[in-house]
Design an enzyme around this catalytic site. Structure first.
Site, short mmCIF file in Angstrom:
data_model
loop_
_atom_site.label_atom_id
_atom_site.label_comp_id
_atom_site.label_asym_id
_atom_site.label_seq_id
_atom_site.Cartn_x
_atom_site.Cartn_y
_atom_site.Cartn_z
CG HIS A 197 6.27 -2.95 0.25
ND1 HIS A 197 4.77 -4.13 1.13
CD2 HIS A 197 5.25 -2.61 -0.88
CE1 HIS A 197 3.84 -4.03 0.80
NE2 HIS A 197 3.97 -3.59 -0.60
CG ASP B 102 6.11 -6.00 3.50
OD1 ASP B 102 6.69 -5.20 2.98
OD2 ASP B 102 4.94 -6.90 3.85
CB THR C 72 3.82 -1.57 3.67
OG1 THR C 72 2.86 -1.83 2.96
CG2 THR C 72 4.57 -1.63 4.52
CB VAL D 83 9.08 14.21 -7.36
CG1 VAL D 83 8.72 14.83 -9.12
CG2 VAL D 83 7.68 13.20 -7.04
CD1 TRP E 129 -0.32 3.12 5.27
CD2 TRP E 129 -2.79 3.73 5.05
NE1 TRP E 129 -1.23 3.42 6.32
CE2 TRP E 129 -2.41 3.65 6.32
CE3 TRP E 129 -3.75 4.08 4.46
CZ2 TRP E 129 -3.26 4.53 6.67
CZ3 TRP E 129 -4.74 4.49 5.32
CH2 TRP E 129 -4.55 4.98 6.43
CB SER F 5 0.12 8.75 -1.55
OG SER F 5 1.60 8.36 -2.08
N GLY G 122 -5.45 -2.55 -6.21
CA GLY G 122 -5.84 -3.79 -4.68
C GLY G 122 -5.92 -2.65 -3.34
N1 UDP Z 1 6.65 9.01 -3.70
C1 UDP Z 1 7.89 10.12 -4.12
N2 UDP Z 1 8.09 9.87 -5.51
C2 UDP Z 1 7.55 9.53 -6.82
C3 UDP Z 1 6.87 9.18 -6.64
C4 UDP Z 1 6.23 7.54 -5.06
O1 UDP Z 1 8.29 10.19 -2.98
O2 UDP Z 1 7.74 10.04 -7.57
C5 UDP Z 1 7.07 8.09 -2.47
C6 UDP Z 1 6.19 8.43 -1.76
O3 UDP Z 1 5.87 9.96 -1.34
C7 UDP Z 1 5.83 6.85 -1.11
C8 UDP Z 1 6.27 5.66 -1.95
O4 UDP Z 1 7.07 6.87 -2.93
O5 UDP Z 1 6.18 7.20 0.38
C9 UDP Z 1 4.57 5.68 -2.61
O6 UDP Z 1 4.37 4.73 -1.84
P1 UDP Z 1 2.35 4.83 -1.94
O7 UDP Z 1 2.36 4.01 -0.83
O8 UDP Z 1 2.32 5.48 -1.52
O9 UDP Z 1 2.02 4.19 -3.18
P2 UDP Z 1 2.20 3.24 -4.34
O10 UDP Z 1 3.65 3.98 -4.89
O11 UDP Z 1 3.15 1.72 -3.36
O12 UDP Z 1 1.78 2.53 -5.23
N1 UDP Z 2 -1.04 -3.32 -9.83
C1 UDP Z 2 -0.55 -2.76 -9.72
N2 UDP Z 2 -0.06 -2.23 -9.00
C2 UDP Z 2 -1.03 -1.64 -8.01
C3 UDP Z 2 -1.55 -3.66 -7.58
C4 UDP Z 2 -1.53 -4.07 -8.88
O1 UDP Z 2 0.09 -2.29 -11.16
O2 UDP Z 2 -0.44 -1.16 -6.73
C5 UDP Z 2 -1.43 -4.69 -11.00
C6 UDP Z 2 -0.32 -5.69 -11.08
O3 UDP Z 2 -0.09 -6.44 -11.85
C7 UDP Z 2 -1.67 -6.75 -10.66
C8 UDP Z 2 -2.88 -5.74 -11.37
O4 UDP Z 2 -2.40 -4.57 -11.79
O5 UDP Z 2 -1.80 -8.09 -10.88
C9 UDP Z 2 -4.11 -5.96 -11.08
O6 UDP Z 2 -4.44 -5.95 -10.32
P1 UDP Z 2 -6.09 -5.07 -10.37
O7 UDP Z 2 -7.21 -6.29 -10.60
O8 UDP Z 2 -6.00 -4.55 -9.26
O9 UDP Z 2 -6.97 -4.03 -11.51
P2 UDP Z 2 -6.91 -4.10 -13.03
O10 UDP Z 2 -5.23 -3.46 -13.28
O11 UDP Z 2 -7.08 -4.97 -13.36
O12 UDP Z 2 -8.15 -3.06 -12.90
N1 UDP Z 3 -0.69 -6.20 -5.12
C1 UDP Z 3 -0.13 -6.36 -7.11
N2 UDP Z 3 -1.17 -7.33 -7.39
C2 UDP Z 3 -2.47 -7.07 -7.46
C3 UDP Z 3 -2.84 -5.98 -6.29
C4 UDP Z 3 -2.52 -5.66 -5.03
O1 UDP Z 3 0.58 -6.88 -6.90
O2 UDP Z 3 -3.43 -7.45 -8.56
C5 UDP Z 3 0.24 -5.87 -4.29
C6 UDP Z 3 -0.13 -4.47 -3.44
O3 UDP Z 3 -0.48 -3.24 -4.92
C7 UDP Z 3 0.58 -4.14 -2.98
C8 UDP Z 3 0.91 -5.89 -2.55
O4 UDP Z 3 0.28 -6.48 -3.42
O5 UDP Z 3 1.99 -4.40 -3.27
C9 UDP Z 3 0.22 -6.41 -1.07
O6 UDP Z 3 -0.33 -5.52 -0.29
P1 UDP Z 3 0.01 -4.25 0.64
O7 UDP Z 3 -0.82 -3.78 1.35
O8 UDP Z 3 1.14 -5.32 0.99
O9 UDP Z 3 0.54 -3.34 0.21
P2 UDP Z 3 0.66 -1.80 -0.98
O10 UDP Z 3 -0.62 -1.93 -1.71
O11 UDP Z 3 0.53 -0.60 0.01
O12 UDP Z 3 1.82 -1.94 -2.05
#
Ligand code: UDP
Ligand code: UDP
Ligand code: UDP
Length: 469
Positions: free
Chosen positions: A24, A124, A147, A346, A366, A368, A386
């Site tokens: 975010h 956001d 985002t 990284v 998103w 990435s 998510g």
């Molecule tokens: N990222 C990075 N270095 C790392 C891990 C992540 O630069 O070691 C950056 C990546 O390029 C992206 C963001 O952190 O801009 C991660 O956002 P993304 O939506 O891909 O995934 P999330 O971390 O929210 O699951």
């Molecule tokens: N979660 C996370 N990263 C994300 C989205 C979710 O680590 O980008 C975590 C969060 O704690 C959420 C939990 O995964 O409450 C469960 O998510 P979900 O039910 O989508 O998948 P599961 O991990 O059960 O396969």
């Molecule tokens: N998320 C979470 N727990 C879940 C599923 C999703 O924390 O069980 C997170 C998800 O990863 C995200 C946020 O909730 O950080 C809302 O989604 P959004 O599309 O705004 O962001 P993103 O997934 O790109 O981080």
């Protein structure tokens, strides 16, 4: 575009309010940097304490490189465990804390504290409903920045309708119908959405209901990438109460002081497009069993790799084990000349831009996806949580990558090394895919170039805010 610098009008002063997590924060900092380059005044509101170390360090380096940015360091009220059973995700609890604290923000943004006075707030999606009354009280336009993909935004916007008729997300459905969109397989819906009391569901529903009050929804996507979805949402087919969806992406990275980690010098000595980059973003920890299978897959593929390992969700907890304790000395020894495994942050943007990178195995966060799109790097989509399966649908449809749907969500299935190896080989060898991915890169650069679709949308927003002053 023509008269934004006319002497009788000042460029807008915009307050940016990201929520929690690098996924975010990063797009907000990219927007901030873009606004600065258009001579806007920028106020950056950041919630403290931040959840991850990566967030605090990005905020401070951004501010020190851009001293003209006004900073509101916003102390939040800690989360109350009113609903402790549905999630313990620290990022997610922080969305809630921020929302509960927002009433404290108004005095910090009032015209007596902001000079020049604010022209708009860009907040956001995860805090949209609580920011709306603050913007109304200040009497300024309020934009949401989403985002995620436009596709996920559409699902989020329609979620209040879906949860009001629970059978539509129930175990008997195979797909979910959202007016104007092709039906979404039930398997791609974020699992928490099936539970109307899950904090994630409650948060999205609350914020989705506030969308009708905002002036526009800014997205880090571009017209070419999500054309049909964008047309459907902007013609009112999904919900006629939605404001315009405004794609201004893919957002450009901002200048950072490059860390020249050892992986970059290694990349410099690898042949062009020979390395597969493996990373699952900033907050996804993989199980030890899955890490073992992934290591087998990378080894079996025979390709060079750069693999970022993560075993804890929050980076502050991620320092316990060393790489060799996780993947084993013998794996490191056997892959010594063709692979690098790193732990810790990284510079992904730099890695993806590197000519040695030929493929990207990733969770479809998103940011990435949009970073891969800018460079046209073909992906293996392996969504974990998510919004990521909806994002993977966008990747697949655009021809930016391949997706093995049978792999399920992160923790659902243990994917074997053989399957992973096969996908890696395919992404590195499939010439048609490489051509398609390059085309995505070309379209992405066109969108943000002069007179491109995203550039035009941005200029329209700035023009409108300038006139409102
Ligand atoms: N990222 C990075 N270095 C790392 C891990 C992540 O630069 O070691 C950056 C990546 O390029 C992206 C963001 O952190 O801009 C991660 O956002 P993304 O939506 O891909 O995934 P999330 O971390 O929210 O699951
Ligand atoms: N979660 C996370 N990263 C994300 C989205 C979710 O680590 O980008 C975590 C969060 O704690 C959420 C939990 O995964 O409450 C469960 O998510 P979900 O039910 O989508 O998948 P599961 O991990 O059960 O396969
Ligand atoms: N998320 C979470 N727990 C879940 C599923 C999703 O924390 O069980 C997170 C998800 O990863 C995200 C946020 O909730 O950080 C809302 O989604 P959004 O599309 O705004 O962001 P993103 O997934 O790109 O981080």
């Amino acid at each position: 575009m023509s008269n934004i610098n006319d002497s009788d009008v000042l460029p807008p002063h915009i307050a940016l309010f990201p929520s929690a997590g690098m996924g975010h924060l990063t797009p907000f900092l990219r927007v901030a940097s873009m606004l600065l380059s258009h001579h806007c005044t920028v106020t950056l509101i950041t919630a403290k304490p931040t959840v991850s170390a990566a967030e605090s360090s990005s905020i401070s380096s951004f501010l020190s490189q851009n001293p003209q940015v006004k900073h509101v360091d916003f102390q939040t009220i800690p989360f109350h465990h009113s609903n402790p059973t549905t999630t313990d995700d620290p990022f997610f609890l922080q969305f809630d804390s921020i929302s509960r604290s927002v009433h404290l923000l108004h005095p910090l943004l009032s015209s007596s504290s902001s000079s020049p006075p604010l022209s708009a707030i860009f907040a956001d999606l995860a805090v949209a409903s609580s920011i709306a009354p603050v913007a109304a009280e200040l009497g300024i336009p309020n934009y949401v920045i989403c985002t995620s993909s436009i596709k996920f935004l559409c699902l989020a916007a329609y979620l209040p309708v879906l949860v009001a008729a629970p059978a539509r997300l129930g175990s008997n459905s195979t797909e979910v119908n959202i007016p104007g969109l092709t039906p979404v397989p039930i398997s791609s819906i974020p699992p928490p959405f099936k539970d109307p009391d899950h904090l994630f569901t409650l948060t999205i529903v609350r914020n989705a209901k506030a969308l009708s009050e905002v002036n526009g929804i800014i997205v880090n996507s571009f017209d070419w990438l999500e054309q049909e979805t964008l047309a459907a949402v902007n013609s009112g087919r999904i919900l006629n109460s939605l404001p315009p969806v405004l794609p201004i992406g893919p957002l450009q990275p901002y200048e950072t002081k490059n860390d020249t980690g050892k992986y970059l010098s290694w990349l410099n000595s690898q042949p062009e497009e020979s390395v597969v980059y493996v990373s699952f973003g900033s907050r996804t920890a993989m199980s030890r069993d899955q890490i073992r299978e992934l290591s087998k897959g990378l080894e079996e593929s025979g390709y060079r790799f750069l693999w970022v390992l993560k075993t804890s969700k929050v980076d502050k907890d991620d320092h316990k084990d060393e790489v060799k304790d996780i993947v084993g000395d013998s794996f490191i020894e056997r892959t010594r000349n063709r692979g690098v495994v790193v732990k810790g942050w990284v510079s992904q943007e730099e890695i993806l831009q590197h000519p040695a990178i030929g493929g990207f195995l990733n969770h479809c966060g998103w940011n990435s996806v949009t970073e891969a799109a800018r460079r046209g790097v073909p992906m293996v989509a392996w969504p974990q949580h998510g919004d990521q399966m909806l994002n993977a649908e966008v990747v697949e449809k655009a021809g930016l990558g391949i997706w093995g749907k049978e792999w399920g969500w992160g923790a659902e299935v243990l994917v074997s090394g053989k399957e992973i190896g096969d996908k890696v080989k395919r992404v590195m060898e499939d010439e048609k895919l490489r051509v398609m991915a390059r085309k995505v890169g070309k379209e992405a650069r066109k969108a943000t170039g002069l007179d491109g679709s995203s550039e035009k949308v941005l200029m329209e927003i700035l023009e409108l805010l300038k006139q409102k002053r």
